[in-house]
Design a protein around this motif. Sequence first.
Motif, PDB file in Angstrom:
ATOM      1  N   ARG A 175       0.848  -1.195   0.000  1.00  0.00           N
ATOM      2  CA  ARG A 175       0.000   0.000   0.000  1.00  0.00           C
ATOM      3  C   ARG A 175       0.880   1.238   0.000  1.00  0.00           C
ATOM      4  O   ARG A 175       1.876   1.304   0.709  1.00  0.00           O
ATOM      5  CB  ARG A 175      -0.908   0.013   1.220  1.00  0.00           C
ATOM      6  CG  ARG A 175      -1.967  -1.048   1.133  1.00  0.00           C
ATOM      7  CD  ARG A 175      -2.984  -0.881   2.208  1.00  0.00           C
ATOM      8  NE  ARG A 175      -3.963  -1.953   2.112  1.00  0.00           N
ATOM      9  CZ  ARG A 175      -5.022  -2.029   2.852  1.00  0.00           C
ATOM     10  NH1 ARG A 175      -5.271  -1.116   3.753  1.00  0.00           N
ATOM     11  NH2 ARG A 175      -5.862  -3.023   2.712  1.00  0.00           N
TER      12      ARG A 175
ATOM     13  N   ARG B  34     -13.705  -1.440  -5.996  1.00  0.00           N
ATOM     14  CA  ARG B  34     -14.957  -0.935  -5.436  1.00  0.00           C
ATOM     15  C   ARG B  34     -15.973  -2.075  -5.532  1.00  0.00           C
ATOM     16  O   ARG B  34     -16.216  -2.603  -6.614  1.00  0.00           O
ATOM     17  CB  ARG B  34     -15.434   0.288  -6.205  1.00  0.00           C
ATOM     18  CG  ARG B  34     -16.711   0.860  -5.628  1.00  0.00           C
ATOM     19  CD  ARG B  34     -17.049   2.173  -6.257  1.00  0.00           C
ATOM     20  NE  ARG B  34     -16.116   3.159  -5.717  1.00  0.00           N
ATOM     21  CZ  ARG B  34     -15.980   4.378  -6.212  1.00  0.00           C
ATOM     22  NH1 ARG B  34     -16.663   4.741  -7.254  1.00  0.00           N
ATOM     23  NH2 ARG B  34     -15.148   5.216  -5.670  1.00  0.00           N
TER      24      ARG B  34
ATOM     25  N   VAL C 140       0.354   1.813 -10.458  1.00  0.00           N
ATOM     26  CA  VAL C 140      -0.380   1.327  -9.292  1.00  0.00           C
ATOM     27  C   VAL C 140      -1.708   0.720  -9.740  1.00  0.00           C
ATOM     28  O   VAL C 140      -2.141   0.905 -10.873  1.00  0.00           O
ATOM     29  CB  VAL C 140      -0.658   2.453  -8.265  1.00  0.00           C
ATOM     30  CG1 VAL C 140       0.633   3.006  -7.691  1.00  0.00           C
ATOM     31  CG2 VAL C 140      -1.487   3.559  -8.880  1.00  0.00           C
ATOM     32  N   VAL C 141      -2.331   0.004  -8.824  1.00  0.00           N
ATOM     33  CA  VAL C 141      -3.641  -0.582  -9.067  1.00  0.00           C
ATOM     34  C   VAL C 141      -4.613   0.076  -8.105  1.00  0.00           C
ATOM     35  O   VAL C 141      -4.340   0.185  -6.903  1.00  0.00           O
ATOM     36  CB  VAL C 141      -3.613  -2.107  -8.832  1.00  0.00           C
ATOM     37  CG1 VAL C 141      -4.987  -2.704  -8.994  1.00  0.00           C
ATOM     38  CG2 VAL C 141      -2.628  -2.763  -9.775  1.00  0.00           C
ATOM     39  N   ARG C 142      -5.733   0.533  -8.639  1.00  0.00           N
ATOM     40  CA  ARG C 142      -6.753   1.171  -7.811  1.00  0.00           C
ATOM     41  C   ARG C 142      -7.411   0.126  -6.932  1.00  0.00           C
ATOM     42  O   ARG C 142      -7.587  -1.022  -7.318  1.00  0.00           O
ATOM     43  CB  ARG C 142      -7.784   1.835  -8.710  1.00  0.00           C
ATOM     44  CG  ARG C 142      -8.791   2.673  -7.973  1.00  0.00           C
ATOM     45  CD  ARG C 142      -9.638   3.455  -8.946  1.00  0.00           C
ATOM     46  NE  ARG C 142     -10.264   2.585  -9.925  1.00  0.00           N
ATOM     47  CZ  ARG C 142     -11.570   2.484 -10.088  1.00  0.00           C
ATOM     48  NH1 ARG C 142     -12.382   3.200  -9.366  1.00  0.00           N
ATOM     49  NH2 ARG C 142     -12.061   1.681 -10.991  1.00  0.00           N
ATOM     50  N   ARG C 143      -7.795   0.533  -5.721  1.00  0.00           N
ATOM     51  CA  ARG C 143      -8.509  -0.375  -4.832  1.00  0.00           C
ATOM     52  C   ARG C 143      -9.843  -0.749  -5.468  1.00  0.00           C
ATOM     53  O   ARG C 143     -10.523   0.098  -6.046  1.00  0.00           O
ATOM     54  CB  ARG C 143      -8.761   0.287  -3.483  1.00  0.00           C
ATOM     55  CG  ARG C 143      -7.488   0.507  -2.703  1.00  0.00           C
ATOM     56  CD  ARG C 143      -7.784   1.008  -1.328  1.00  0.00           C
ATOM     57  NE  ARG C 143      -8.332   2.360  -1.411  1.00  0.00           N
ATOM     58  CZ  ARG C 143      -8.676   3.077  -0.375  1.00  0.00           C
ATOM     59  NH1 ARG C 143      -8.563   2.599   0.823  1.00  0.00           N
ATOM     60  NH2 ARG C 143      -9.153   4.289  -0.525  1.00  0.00           N
TER      61      ARG C 143
ATOM     62  N   GLU D 169     -13.056  -0.801  -1.447  1.00  0.00           N
ATOM     63  CA  GLU D 169     -13.971   0.289  -1.078  1.00  0.00           C
ATOM     64  C   GLU D 169     -15.388  -0.201  -1.260  1.00  0.00           C
ATOM     65  O   GLU D 169     -15.675  -1.006  -2.131  1.00  0.00           O
ATOM     66  CB  GLU D 169     -13.737   1.500  -1.979  1.00  0.00           C
ATOM     67  CG  GLU D 169     -12.386   2.132  -1.813  1.00  0.00           C
ATOM     68  CD  GLU D 169     -12.195   3.294  -2.765  1.00  0.00           C
ATOM     69  OE1 GLU D 169     -13.102   3.578  -3.567  1.00  0.00           O
ATOM     70  OE2 GLU D 169     -11.151   3.935  -2.689  1.00  0.00           O
TER      71      GLU D 169
END
Length: 112
Positions: A47, A71, A66-69, A111
């Motif tokens: 993270r 949803r 990066v990789v988005r969290r 998320e």
Amino acid sequence: MIEHTDQVEHETLPEINVRRSIAPGQFIAYAGSDIARGEVVLRRSARIGSREIGMLAACGIADLDVVRRPRVAVISTGDELTPPGRLFKPASVYDSNGPIIVAAVTEAGGER
């Protein structure tokens, strides 16, 4: 250090009083003293927070893939389900799976 100085206002130009001097070489960090050559500074799937951003900047890295969290939407279905905290009806069960899955998604970094 700025903590050991005072600004003195005069009619012509401002002055700075230095209350504590330093020894030659004091507070100097040498190249490689914080991160050694070949040292792993960030692992895959770590993270990224303020510390990691600072460390990357110290290494001269401005861009990073990066990789988005993820949803995630959790929808509990069934006529027999009652949300926790609501009045329990006959032949009902409290929806416990929904809150469990929401908590698991949050713990894993997703998320809602």
